[in-house]
Design a protein around this motif. Sequence first.
Motif, PDB file in Angstrom:
ATOM      1  N   ARG A 107       0.752  -1.601  -0.546  1.00 39.92           N
ATOM      2  CA  ARG A 107      -0.108  -0.386  -0.075  1.00 39.92           C
ATOM      3  C   ARG A 107       0.777   1.298   0.470  1.00 39.92           C
ATOM      4  O   ARG A 107       1.683   1.339   0.948  1.00 39.92           O
ATOM      5  CB  ARG A 107      -0.960   0.026   1.047  1.00 39.92           C
ATOM      6  CG  ARG A 107      -1.909  -1.274   1.564  1.00 39.92           C
ATOM      7  CD  ARG A 107      -2.848  -0.990   2.682  1.00 39.92           C
ATOM      8  NE  ARG A 107      -3.075  -2.319   2.736  1.00 39.92           N
ATOM      9  CZ  ARG A 107      -3.854  -2.576   3.958  1.00 39.92           C
ATOM     10  NH1 ARG A 107      -3.624  -2.488   4.496  1.00 39.92           N
ATOM     11  NH2 ARG A 107      -4.782  -3.908   4.307  1.00 39.92           N
ATOM     12  N   GLN A 108       1.377   1.621  -1.255  1.00 39.78           N
ATOM     13  CA  GLN A 108       2.124   3.250  -1.166  1.00 39.78           C
ATOM     14  C   GLN A 108       0.763   4.427  -0.750  1.00 39.78           C
ATOM     15  O   GLN A 108      -0.155   4.736  -0.874  1.00 39.78           O
ATOM     16  CB  GLN A 108       1.635   3.907  -2.951  1.00 39.78           C
ATOM     17  CG  GLN A 108       2.420   2.491  -3.556  1.00 39.78           C
ATOM     18  CD  GLN A 108       4.202   2.580  -2.873  1.00 39.78           C
ATOM     19  OE1 GLN A 108       4.232   3.579  -2.714  1.00 39.78           O
ATOM     20  NE2 GLN A 108       4.552   1.613  -2.781  1.00 39.78           N
ATOM     21  N   THR A 109       2.280   4.966   0.569  1.00 42.60           N
ATOM     22  CA  THR A 109       1.457   5.908   1.767  1.00 42.60           C
ATOM     23  C   THR A 109       0.975   7.185   0.798  1.00 42.60           C
ATOM     24  O   THR A 109      -0.187   7.472   1.080  1.00 42.60           O
ATOM     25  CB  THR A 109       2.081   6.799   2.932  1.00 42.60           C
ATOM     26  OG1 THR A 109       3.272   6.370   2.144  1.00 42.60           O
ATOM     27  CG2 THR A 109       2.601   5.323   3.354  1.00 42.60           C
ATOM     28  N   ALA A 110       1.778   7.514  -0.993  1.00 41.51           N
ATOM     29  CA  ALA A 110       1.513   8.631  -1.190  1.00 41.51           C
ATOM     30  C   ALA A 110      -0.291   8.766  -1.872  1.00 41.51           C
ATOM     31  O   ALA A 110      -0.275   9.100  -2.759  1.00 41.51           O
ATOM     32  CB  ALA A 110       2.370   8.855  -2.058  1.00 41.51           C
ATOM     33  N   ALA A 111      -0.400   6.830  -2.342  1.00 39.54           N
ATOM     34  CA  ALA A 111      -1.819   6.861  -3.502  1.00 39.54           C
ATOM     35  C   ALA A 111      -2.646   7.712  -2.834  1.00 39.54           C
ATOM     36  O   ALA A 111      -3.098   7.901  -1.154  1.00 39.54           O
ATOM     37  CB  ALA A 111      -2.316   5.773  -3.447  1.00 39.54           C
ATOM     38  N   PRO A 112      -3.630   7.854  -3.369  1.00 40.50           N
ATOM     39  CA  PRO A 112      -4.733   8.573  -3.364  1.00 40.50           C
ATOM     40  C   PRO A 112      -6.205   8.195  -2.455  1.00 40.50           C
ATOM     41  O   PRO A 112      -6.899   8.168  -1.637  1.00 40.50           O
ATOM     42  CB  PRO A 112      -5.519   9.173  -4.235  1.00 40.50           C
ATOM     43  CG  PRO A 112      -4.316   9.080  -5.617  1.00 40.50           C
ATOM     44  CD  PRO A 112      -3.675   8.287  -4.624  1.00 40.50           C
ATOM     45  N   ASP A 113      -6.081   6.939  -2.760  1.00 40.67           N
ATOM     46  CA  ASP A 113      -6.894   5.817  -2.115  1.00 40.67           C
ATOM     47  C   ASP A 113      -6.929   5.481  -0.691  1.00 40.67           C
ATOM     48  O   ASP A 113      -7.438   4.177   0.026  1.00 40.67           O
ATOM     49  CB  ASP A 113      -7.720   4.729  -2.647  1.00 40.67           C
ATOM     50  CG  ASP A 113      -6.998   3.804  -3.572  1.00 40.67           C
ATOM     51  OD1 ASP A 113      -5.031   3.896  -3.691  1.00 40.67           O
ATOM     52  OD2 ASP A 113      -6.531   2.544  -3.985  1.00 40.67           O
TER      53      ASP A 113
END
Length: 69
Positions: free
Chosen positions: A3-9
């Motif tokens: 899970r990329q922490t910068a992803a909008p979701d």
Amino acid sequence: MNRQTAAPDYRDEWYDEQCGGCRFWVALSGELGRDWGACTHVESAFDGQVLFEHDGCASFIVRADGSFG
């Protein structure tokens, strides 16, 4: 599940549900153990796999002592 922490979701609750804080995540020995460990949760899709401490899954269970890594 990286899970990329910068992803909008990325959901806020996922910050507290990363592999490094799961009671079934066992850090590797040596230098790699700072960031990598094995999942030992039989109910996880990642059981028996080596994961980055910031990964996560739906089978997360917080460590009793609240530690990370």
